[in-house]
Design a protein around this motif. Sequence first.
Motif, PDB file in Angstrom:
ATOM      1  N   ARG A 150       1.243  -1.116  16.004  1.00 57.26           N
ATOM      2  CA  ARG A 150       0.535  -0.938  16.523  1.00 57.26           C
ATOM      3  C   ARG A 150       0.199  -1.121  18.079  1.00 57.26           C
ATOM      4  NH1 ARG A 150      -5.508  -4.548  15.052  1.00 57.26           N
ATOM      5  NH2 ARG A 150      -6.380  -3.816  16.818  1.00 57.26           N
ATOM      6  N   LYS A 164       2.439  -6.599  26.551  1.00 54.05           N
ATOM      7  CA  LYS A 164       1.120  -5.515  25.833  1.00 54.05           C
ATOM      8  C   LYS A 164       1.135  -4.314  26.151  1.00 54.05           C
ATOM      9  CE  LYS A 164      -2.561  -6.379  28.261  1.00 54.05           C
ATOM     10  NZ  LYS A 164      -3.375  -4.917  28.498  1.00 54.05           N
ATOM     11  N   MET A 168      -5.356  -2.428  26.244  1.00 54.14           N
ATOM     12  CA  MET A 168      -5.792  -3.366  25.457  1.00 54.14           C
ATOM     13  C   MET A 168      -5.614  -4.763  25.339  1.00 54.14           C
ATOM     14  SD  MET A 168      -2.938  -5.154  21.534  1.00 54.14           S
ATOM     15  CE  MET A 168      -2.801  -3.485  20.791  1.00 54.14           C
ATOM     16  N   HIS A 169      -7.154  -5.013  24.890  1.00 56.25           N
ATOM     17  CA  HIS A 169      -7.853  -6.221  25.928  1.00 56.25           C
ATOM     18  C   HIS A 169      -6.005  -7.558  25.483  1.00 56.25           C
ATOM     19  CE1 HIS A 169     -11.773  -5.206  26.713  1.00 56.25           C
ATOM     20  NE2 HIS A 169     -11.751  -4.773  25.101  1.00 56.25           N
ATOM     21  N   TRP A 170      -6.657  -8.279  26.460  1.00 53.88           N
ATOM     22  CA  TRP A 170      -5.572  -9.595  26.912  1.00 53.88           C
ATOM     23  C   TRP A 170      -5.579 -10.377  24.891  1.00 53.88           C
ATOM     24  CZ3 TRP A 170      -1.025 -10.611  28.021  1.00 53.88           C
ATOM     25  CH2 TRP A 170      -0.525  -9.942  29.327  1.00 53.88           C
ATOM     26  N   ARG A 171      -6.764 -10.652  24.661  1.00 47.71           N
ATOM     27  CA  ARG A 171      -7.593 -11.285  23.516  1.00 47.71           C
ATOM     28  C   ARG A 171      -6.824 -10.750  22.239  1.00 47.71           C
ATOM     29  NH1 ARG A 171     -13.430 -12.504  21.984  1.00 47.71           N
ATOM     30  NH2 ARG A 171     -13.132 -14.122  24.403  1.00 47.71           N
ATOM     31  N   THR A 172      -6.887  -9.927  22.251  1.00 42.36           N
ATOM     32  CA  THR A 172      -6.534  -8.344  20.618  1.00 42.36           C
ATOM     33  C   THR A 172      -4.914  -8.771  20.921  1.00 42.36           C
ATOM     34  OG1 THR A 172      -8.371  -6.788  21.091  1.00 42.36           O
ATOM     35  CG2 THR A 172      -6.613  -6.224  20.555  1.00 42.36           C
ATOM     36  N   PHE A 173      -4.089  -8.171  21.730  1.00 41.10           N
ATOM     37  CA  PHE A 173      -2.508  -8.724  22.506  1.00 41.10           C
ATOM     38  C   PHE A 173      -2.316 -10.290  21.423  1.00 41.10           C
ATOM     39  CE2 PHE A 173       0.921 -10.246  24.674  1.00 41.10           C
ATOM     40  CZ  PHE A 173       1.738  -9.114  23.873  1.00 41.10           C
ATOM     41  N   ARG A 175      -3.611 -12.029  19.955  1.00 42.64           N
ATOM     42  CA  ARG A 175      -3.686 -12.826  17.778  1.00 42.64           C
ATOM     43  C   ARG A 175      -3.235 -11.559  17.664  1.00 42.64           C
ATOM     44  NH1 ARG A 175      -6.129  -9.202  14.909  1.00 42.64           N
ATOM     45  NH2 ARG A 175      -7.006  -8.188  16.328  1.00 42.64           N
ATOM     46  N   LEU A 176      -2.396 -10.322  17.868  1.00 45.14           N
ATOM     47  CA  LEU A 176      -1.682  -9.510  17.284  1.00 45.14           C
ATOM     48  C   LEU A 176      -0.282 -10.439  17.279  1.00 45.14           C
ATOM     49  CD1 LEU A 176      -3.121  -6.136  17.770  1.00 45.14           C
ATOM     50  CD2 LEU A 176      -2.879  -7.434  16.147  1.00 45.14           C
TER      51      LEU A 176
END
Length: 199
Positions: A150, A164, A168-173, A175-176
Amino acid sequence: MGGAGSGRGFQGGRATTSEMLALDVRRVQRDGLLLPGRASTWKWARNGEKVASIQMRAEAGRVILDYSSRSNGGEWQAIEYPVSLEWTGCTLGGRRAWFLCPGKGCGRRVAILFGGSIFACRHCHKLVYACQREDANYRALRRSDRIRDRLGWPAGIANPDGGKPKGMHWRTFERLTAEHDAFVQVSLAATVKRFALRI
């Protein structure tokens, strides 16, 4: 070549759904093969070569399966039987078909029937999903690889992490990557434990 149960992560026990021929009513319906009067041949292939086929004839409320089967290298036997269908409404309109498992005393509403002497649900064949036979190490590796895919990183925890992905949003990055790192830790701990037991 290894047979059933060989390969990484095997924990013994029952056969998996991925080892069996699968007849998926969603694909059959999508191909328009459930219209009464339609006759068709469904084929399975591995590495581009046909390994099995089955004849289907659609009637009102059911399909007739017609194929040949043999047990333990014995004589081929012609088998023909009906599989009832059930229809449910979809949220945005239309109808969805389900097989009613023809296994003795079953009748479960299922999307997939698995081949054997009879096409039946995974419960009748006592099948498990491949991921249910994985140990903690391989489950963590598979999940970390899914996250790496992903993120656009190369598969395998031994490969370097990438940055990253664009858009992609930093928050999503974040978290992943935290989930990825947790799976890596689980995998490494399981590997250390396995090698410690062997020493």
